[in-house]
Design a protein around this motif. Structure first.
Motif, PDB file in Angstrom:
ATOM      1  N   UNK A   1       6.664   9.977  -5.174  1.00 59.37           N
ATOM      2  CA  UNK A   1       5.722  10.082  -6.290  1.00 59.37           C
ATOM      3  C   UNK A   1       5.902   8.916  -7.264  1.00 59.37           C
ATOM      4  N   UNK A   2       7.154   8.552  -7.540  1.00 53.85           N
ATOM      5  CA  UNK A   2       7.407   7.389  -8.397  1.00 53.85           C
ATOM      6  C   UNK A   2       6.768   6.140  -7.791  1.00 53.85           C
ATOM      7  N   UNK A   3       6.994   5.946  -6.510  1.00 50.17           N
ATOM      8  CA  UNK A   3       6.465   4.764  -5.841  1.00 50.17           C
ATOM      9  C   UNK A   3       4.940   4.722  -5.882  1.00 50.17           C
ATOM     10  N   UNK A   4       4.309   5.847  -5.609  1.00 53.88           N
ATOM     11  CA  UNK A   4       2.853   5.907  -5.670  1.00 53.88           C
ATOM     12  C   UNK A   4       2.374   5.550  -7.071  1.00 53.88           C
ATOM     13  N   UNK A   5       3.039   6.079  -8.086  1.00 58.07           N
ATOM     14  CA  UNK A   5       2.682   5.821  -9.478  1.00 58.07           C
ATOM     15  C   UNK A   5       2.760   4.322  -9.794  1.00 58.07           C
ATOM     16  N   UNK A   6       3.841   3.672  -9.377  1.00 61.53           N
ATOM     17  CA  UNK A   6       4.001   2.243  -9.662  1.00 61.53           C
ATOM     18  C   UNK A   6       2.978   1.402  -8.906  1.00 61.53           C
ATOM     19  N   UNK A   7       2.683   1.760  -7.673  1.00 62.18           N
ATOM     20  CA  UNK A   7       1.746   0.968  -6.870  1.00 62.18           C
ATOM     21  C   UNK A   7       0.292   1.163  -7.283  1.00 62.18           C
ATOM     22  N   UNK A   8      -0.051   2.344  -7.740  1.00 60.32           N
ATOM     23  CA  UNK A   8      -1.473   2.649  -7.954  1.00 60.32           C
ATOM     24  C   UNK A   8      -1.876   2.754  -9.415  1.00 60.32           C
ATOM     25  N   UNK A   9      -0.938   3.037 -10.312  1.00 67.07           N
ATOM     26  CA  UNK A   9      -1.306   3.261 -11.707  1.00 67.07           C
ATOM     27  C   UNK A   9      -0.585   2.312 -12.663  1.00 67.07           C
ATOM     28  N   UNK A  10       0.707   2.150 -12.488  1.00 69.69           N
ATOM     29  CA  UNK A  10       1.503   1.384 -13.459  1.00 69.69           C
ATOM     30  C   UNK A  10       1.447  -0.121 -13.229  1.00 69.69           C
TER      31      UNK A  10
ATOM     32  N   UNK B   1       5.898  -4.870  -9.817  1.00 72.42           N
ATOM     33  CA  UNK B   1       5.811  -5.145 -11.251  1.00 72.42           C
ATOM     34  C   UNK B   1       5.153  -3.962 -11.947  1.00 72.42           C
ATOM     35  N   UNK B   2       5.662  -3.637 -13.126  1.00 69.80           N
ATOM     36  CA  UNK B   2       5.172  -2.516 -13.930  1.00 69.80           C
ATOM     37  C   UNK B   2       4.506  -3.073 -15.185  1.00 69.80           C
ATOM     38  N   UNK B   3       3.175  -3.010 -15.231  1.00 69.59           N
ATOM     39  CA  UNK B   3       2.452  -3.524 -16.400  1.00 69.59           C
ATOM     40  C   UNK B   3       2.575  -2.612 -17.622  1.00 69.59           C
ATOM     41  N   UNK B   4       2.801  -1.328 -17.407  1.00 61.75           N
ATOM     42  CA  UNK B   4       2.912  -0.412 -18.557  1.00 61.75           C
ATOM     43  C   UNK B   4       4.185  -0.675 -19.352  1.00 61.75           C
ATOM     44  N   UNK B   5       5.279  -0.865 -18.644  1.00 60.80           N
ATOM     45  CA  UNK B   5       6.580  -1.069 -19.285  1.00 60.80           C
ATOM     46  C   UNK B   5       6.926  -2.554 -19.383  1.00 60.80           C
TER      47      UNK B   5
ATOM     48  N   UNK C   1       0.851  -1.189   0.000  1.00 65.89           N
ATOM     49  CA  UNK C   1       0.000   0.000   0.000  1.00 65.89           C
ATOM     50  C   UNK C   1       0.890   1.244   0.000  1.00 65.89           C
ATOM     51  N   UNK C   2       0.317   2.362  -0.355  1.00 66.02           N
ATOM     52  CA  UNK C   2       1.064   3.623  -0.352  1.00 66.02           C
ATOM     53  C   UNK C   2       1.675   3.869   1.025  1.00 66.02           C
ATOM     54  N   UNK C   3       0.973   3.485   2.074  1.00 66.30           N
ATOM     55  CA  UNK C   3       1.472   3.682   3.439  1.00 66.30           C
ATOM     56  C   UNK C   3       2.732   2.859   3.730  1.00 66.30           C
TER      57      UNK C   3
END
Length: 151
Positions: free
Chosen positions: A35-44, A62-66, A7-9
């Motif tokens: 911000x990078x971490x939040x992006x990977x956990x919640x969006x990427x 894991x990064x599904x976008x890349x 989680x972000x926390x």
């Protein structure tokens, strides 16, 4: 040891693991922001943490976008205890349920991480511009190695 979705926390706790490692050291902490971490956990993509006695001792993202493995790190105090393998298996089982695209990652040559990935069926595809070893793993390779099963 317990594995659960990150989680972000959890970012500050798992980044302490990131800063504690002895290989693939992150010398410039500013290179990986919250911000990078939040992006990977919640969006990427998605991440997982390993906990022992209420303490985060490892994490994987894991990064599904890349189509890449962005992170897999274990605190040095918990080396050789199955933490990395369990995180790896959890992450890749999830990854290959989301996509049939091969996953890739890179790591410094001559490290224990390099050997870790080779033992788990990752295939070297060359070097990155920075000289790291680049690996790929297909869904078929993952299934063939049997790592999709719990051990």
């Amino acid at each position: 040891m317990q594995i659960r979705e990150a989680r972000v926390a959890d970012i500050s706790a798992y980044m302490e693991v990131r800063f504690a490692v002895k290989e693939n050291v992150l010398n410039n902490r500013a290179l990986v922001t919250d911000e990078d971490n939040v992006d990977y956990l919640t969006r990427r993509g998605k991440g997982w943490v390993a906990e022992a006695d209420g303490r985060v001792v490892g994490f994987a993202i894991a990064d599904l976008q890349d189509h890449s493995i962005w992170a897999l790190f274990v605190h040095p105090d918990f080396d050789q205890q199955g933490v990395g393998g369990t995180l790896h298996r959890t992450m890749l089982n999830w990854y290959f349920r989301q996509t049939s695209e091969p996953a890739w990652l890179s790591t410094a040559p001559g490290t224990r991480a390099e050997e870790f990935y080779r033992r788990r069926g990752w295939q070297e595809t060359g070097r990155t511009n920075s000289g790291e070893v680049r690996f790929e793993l297909t869904a078929a390779q993952w299934l063939a190695y049997g790592h999709h099963q719990s051990h």
